[in-house]
Motif scaffolding. Structure first.
Motif, PDB file in Angstrom:
ATOM      1  N   VAL A 118     -27.963  25.516  18.523  1.00 58.59           N
ATOM      2  CA  VAL A 118     -27.683  26.104  17.213  1.00 58.59           C
ATOM      3  C   VAL A 118     -27.491  24.999  16.178  1.00 58.59           C
ATOM      4  O   VAL A 118     -26.740  24.048  16.373  1.00 58.59           O
ATOM      5  CB  VAL A 118     -26.425  26.989  17.266  1.00 58.59           C
ATOM      6  CG1 VAL A 118     -25.979  27.404  15.871  1.00 58.59           C
ATOM      7  CG2 VAL A 118     -26.688  28.227  18.128  1.00 58.59           C
ATOM      8  N   ASN A 119     -28.212  25.154  15.060  1.00 54.26           N
ATOM      9  CA  ASN A 119     -28.081  24.254  13.924  1.00 54.26           C
ATOM     10  C   ASN A 119     -27.172  24.937  12.913  1.00 54.26           C
ATOM     11  O   ASN A 119     -27.350  26.111  12.592  1.00 54.26           O
ATOM     12  CB  ASN A 119     -29.473  24.001  13.316  1.00 54.26           C
ATOM     13  CG  ASN A 119     -29.465  22.949  12.243  1.00 54.26           C
ATOM     14  OD1 ASN A 119     -28.524  22.858  11.460  1.00 54.26           O
ATOM     15  ND2 ASN A 119     -30.518  22.152  12.196  1.00 54.26           N
ATOM     16  N   TYR A 120     -26.202  24.209  12.381  1.00 52.54           N
ATOM     17  CA  TYR A 120     -25.172  24.844  11.563  1.00 52.54           C
ATOM     18  C   TYR A 120     -25.450  24.814  10.061  1.00 52.54           C
ATOM     19  O   TYR A 120     -24.534  24.962   9.265  1.00 52.54           O
ATOM     20  CB  TYR A 120     -23.807  24.238  11.894  1.00 52.54           C
ATOM     21  CG  TYR A 120     -23.336  24.665  13.271  1.00 52.54           C
ATOM     22  CD1 TYR A 120     -22.605  25.822  13.454  1.00 52.54           C
ATOM     23  CD2 TYR A 120     -23.690  23.916  14.391  1.00 52.54           C
ATOM     24  CE1 TYR A 120     -22.202  26.223  14.718  1.00 52.54           C
ATOM     25  CE2 TYR A 120     -23.286  24.305  15.663  1.00 52.54           C
ATOM     26  CZ  TYR A 120     -22.551  25.458  15.822  1.00 52.54           C
ATOM     27  OH  TYR A 120     -22.162  25.872  17.068  1.00 52.54           O
ATOM     28  N   ASN A 121     -26.709  24.649   9.665  1.00 48.83           N
ATOM     29  CA  ASN A 121     -27.013  24.792   8.243  1.00 48.83           C
ATOM     30  C   ASN A 121     -27.099  26.277   7.897  1.00 48.83           C
ATOM     31  O   ASN A 121     -27.192  27.136   8.773  1.00 48.83           O
ATOM     32  CB  ASN A 121     -28.305  24.046   7.859  1.00 48.83           C
ATOM     33  CG  ASN A 121     -29.529  24.580   8.591  1.00 48.83           C
ATOM     34  OD1 ASN A 121     -29.736  25.787   8.683  1.00 48.83           O
ATOM     35  ND2 ASN A 121     -30.356  23.688   9.125  1.00 48.83           N
ATOM     36  N   SER A 122     -27.047  26.598   6.614  1.00 51.61           N
ATOM     37  CA  SER A 122     -26.926  27.992   6.177  1.00 51.61           C
ATOM     38  C   SER A 122     -28.117  28.849   6.606  1.00 51.61           C
ATOM     39  O   SER A 122     -27.953  30.006   7.002  1.00 51.61           O
ATOM     40  CB  SER A 122     -26.742  28.064   4.660  1.00 51.61           C
ATOM     41  OG  SER A 122     -27.834  27.453   3.991  1.00 51.61           O
ATOM     42  N   LYS A 123     -29.319  28.290   6.556  1.00 53.99           N
ATOM     43  CA  LYS A 123     -30.510  29.057   6.933  1.00 53.99           C
ATOM     44  C   LYS A 123     -30.478  29.435   8.406  1.00 53.99           C
ATOM     45  O   LYS A 123     -30.748  30.584   8.773  1.00 53.99           O
ATOM     46  CB  LYS A 123     -31.769  28.242   6.620  1.00 53.99           C
ATOM     47  CG  LYS A 123     -33.060  28.978   6.951  1.00 53.99           C
ATOM     48  CD  LYS A 123     -34.281  28.134   6.604  1.00 53.99           C
ATOM     49  CE  LYS A 123     -35.577  28.860   6.978  1.00 53.99           C
ATOM     50  NZ  LYS A 123     -36.779  28.033   6.679  1.00 53.99           N
ATOM     51  N   SER A 124     -30.121  28.469   9.257  1.00 59.63           N
ATOM     52  CA  SER A 124     -30.082  28.721  10.698  1.00 59.63           C
ATOM     53  C   SER A 124     -28.973  29.709  11.058  1.00 59.63           C
ATOM     54  O   SER A 124     -29.154  30.589  11.907  1.00 59.63           O
ATOM     55  CB  SER A 124     -29.881  27.409  11.459  1.00 59.63           C
ATOM     56  OG  SER A 124     -30.970  26.547  11.256  1.00 59.63           O
ATOM     57  N   LEU A 125     -27.812  29.568  10.408  1.00 62.75           N
ATOM     58  CA  LEU A 125     -26.710  30.482  10.690  1.00 62.75           C
ATOM     59  C   LEU A 125     -27.038  31.909  10.261  1.00 62.75           C
ATOM     60  O   LEU A 125     -26.683  32.872  10.943  1.00 62.75           O
ATOM     61  CB  LEU A 125     -25.440  30.005   9.989  1.00 62.75           C
ATOM     62  CG  LEU A 125     -24.732  28.792  10.608  1.00 62.75           C
ATOM     63  CD1 LEU A 125     -23.530  28.403   9.773  1.00 62.75           C
ATOM     64  CD2 LEU A 125     -24.309  29.068  12.050  1.00 62.75           C
ATOM     65  N   LYS A 126     -27.724  32.050   9.139  1.00 57.43           N
ATOM     66  CA  LYS A 126     -28.119  33.389   8.681  1.00 57.43           C
ATOM     67  C   LYS A 126     -29.053  34.039   9.690  1.00 57.43           C
ATOM     68  O   LYS A 126     -28.910  35.225  10.013  1.00 57.43           O
ATOM     69  CB  LYS A 126     -28.801  33.299   7.311  1.00 57.43           C
ATOM     70  CG  LYS A 126     -29.150  34.670   6.739  1.00 57.43           C
ATOM     71  CD  LYS A 126     -29.767  34.535   5.341  1.00 57.43           C
ATOM     72  CE  LYS A 126     -30.113  35.909   4.774  1.00 57.43           C
ATOM     73  NZ  LYS A 126     -30.724  35.819   3.417  1.00 57.43           N
ATOM     74  N   GLU A 127     -29.991  33.284  10.210  1.00 59.17           N
ATOM     75  CA  GLU A 127     -30.928  33.810  11.204  1.00 59.17           C
ATOM     76  C   GLU A 127     -30.196  34.171  12.489  1.00 59.17           C
ATOM     77  O   GLU A 127     -30.462  35.219  13.105  1.00 59.17           O
ATOM     78  CB  GLU A 127     -32.008  32.760  11.492  1.00 59.17           C
ATOM     79  CG  GLU A 127     -33.101  33.227  12.445  1.00 59.17           C
ATOM     80  CD  GLU A 127     -33.931  34.381  11.893  1.00 59.17           C
ATOM     81  OE1 GLU A 127     -34.506  35.125  12.721  1.00 59.17           O
ATOM     82  OE2 GLU A 127     -33.994  34.556  10.657  1.00 59.17           O
ATOM     83  N   LEU A 128     -29.254  33.308  12.898  1.00 61.94           N
ATOM     84  CA  LEU A 128     -28.486  33.573  14.119  1.00 61.94           C
ATOM     85  C   LEU A 128     -27.698  34.868  13.975  1.00 61.94           C
ATOM     86  O   LEU A 128     -27.678  35.706  14.884  1.00 61.94           O
ATOM     87  CB  LEU A 128     -27.540  32.401  14.390  1.00 61.94           C
ATOM     88  CG  LEU A 128     -26.623  32.543  15.606  1.00 61.94           C
ATOM     89  CD1 LEU A 128     -27.421  32.484  16.892  1.00 61.94           C
ATOM     90  CD2 LEU A 128     -25.545  31.459  15.607  1.00 61.94           C
TER      91      LEU A 128
END
Length: 285
Positions: free
Chosen positions: A70-80
Motif C-alpha cells: 500500500v502506497n500512502y499518497n492520496s490517490k492510492s488511499l482513495k482507490e484502496l
C-alpha cells in the motif's frame, strides 16, 4: 493455489501515549472467504482493522493489497478505500449526514457513479439491511441498532471487495443479529471477502471459514474454527470460552454417546439434527 487479497507483514504500531497496539503481526486473508478475528478487549483487533484501509499507518511493516504494498499518497488511499470498507464498532463515528438516505449515498456519490446506479445501489443496500422504511429520518434520531444497520448499508452500497466489520451485531436484538449474519453470508456469495470481529464466540464459530486469535497485539493462533476452539491452551491464553455447540458435542464424544469421527457441528441446527439421529438409534435398539 490460494489467492490472497489482503496481507499484513510484520506490522508494528503504537499510540501517542506509548501503548503498543501491534507487535510484528503478520496474517493473510484469502479472497472470497469469511474470517473471524477474536480476542479480548485491548487485543488490537480494531487497530489492526484500521490499518487495512489506511486510517493507521504502521511504524514498521507493510499492508499488501492484491500483491502490491500500500502506497500512502492520496490517490492510492482513495482507490484502496473504494475496495476495502470498514464498519466501525461505534456507528456514531461513521454517520454524519442529515438523513439516512444521504448517509448511505455518500460513498457512491463520491465514487462518481451515474445517478441511476447510485439510486439503485443505495435502495438495494437500504432494503437488504432493513433500513428502507426510515430512509428519510435524521440519523441522530435512530436507535443504536438502527444506526448500526445504516452504517453497514453505507458500506454495502459501495460494493467493496473486502469488508471489515468490528462487532457488527453488538446492540442488535436477536432477530436482527440473525438477519445481519445472513446478510453477510449473502454478500459473501457475491465474491466479497469478509472479516468480522466479535465477542460472541458462538456467532463467530458458526459463521467463519477461518479464525485468527489475537492477544496483546499479536496473532497467537490461526486455523479452522473447530480446531481453534478445541485448543484449550489458546482459549486460556486469550481469555476465550469454547462455543456451546462445540462444548456439547465434545461432551457427547467424551461420554461415548457418539463416535469421535462424527462430523463436528458448527450450528445449533446441526447439533439438533445429531440429537434427532441419536433418538432414532435409541428407538431402534
Amino acid at each position: 493455489m490460494s489467492e490472497y487479497i489482503l496481507e499484513a507483514e510484520n506490522l508494528n504500531f503504537s499510540y501517542m501515549d506509548g501503548t503498543v497496539a501491534l507487535k510484528n503481526l503478520s496474517l493473510k486473508f484469502e479472497k472470497g472467504k469469511k474470517f473471524g478475528v477474536v480476542g479480548n478487549n485491548g487485543a488490537g483487533k480494531s487497530t489492526l482493522f484500521l490499518h487495512f484501509n489506511g486510517v493507521h499507518r504502521p511504524e514498521k511493516g507493510k499492508i499488501i493489497y492484491k500483491g502490491a504494498s500500500v502506497n500512502y499518497n492520496s490517490k492510492s488511499l482513495k482507490e484502496l478505500r473504494k475496495n476495502v470498507g470498514i464498519v466501525f464498532q461505534d456507528p456514531d463515528s461513521q454517520l454524519f449526514s442529515a438523513s439516512v438516505y444521504q448517509d448511505v449515498s455518500f460513498g457512491p456519490v463520491n465514487m462518481g457513479w451515474p445517478e441511476e446506479k447510485i439510486r439503485t445501489k443505495v435502495e438495494q443496500a437500504l432494503k437488504r439491511t432493513g433500513t428502507w422504511d426510515f430512509k428519510d429520518k435524521p440519523t441522530h434520531f435512530l436507535s443504536h441498532g438502527q444506526k448500526k444497520r445504516v452504517a453497514i448499508a453505507g458500506i454495502l452500497a459501495m460494493e467493496p471487495e473486502v469488508i471489515f466489520l468490528d462487532e457488527p451485531t453488538a446492540g442488535l436484538d436477536p432477530y436482527y443479529c440473525a438477519e445481519m449474519m445472513q446478510l453477510l453470508d449473502d454478500f459473501n456469495q457475491t465474491g466479497a471477502t469478509l472479516i468480522l470481529s466479535s465477542h460472541d464466540l458462538n456467532e463467530i464459530y458458526a459463521w467463519a471459514d477461518y479464525i485468527f486469535v489475537m492477544n496483546k497485539g499479536e496473532i497467537i493462533a490461526e486455523g479452522l474454527p473447530e480446531e481453534i476452539f478445541r485448543n484449550a491452551q489458546v482459549l486460556r491464553k486469550a481469555n476465550l470460552r469454547k462455543p456451546w455447540v462445540l462444548d456439547v458435542f465434545d461432551e457427547l464424544v467424551k461420554n461415548k454417546a457418539i463416535k469421535e469421527e462424527t462430523p463436528i457441528p458448527r450450528k445449533k441446527e446441526q447439533l439438533m439434527s445429531l440429537f434427532s439421529q441419536l433418538q432414532v438409534l435409541d428407538r431402534l435398539n
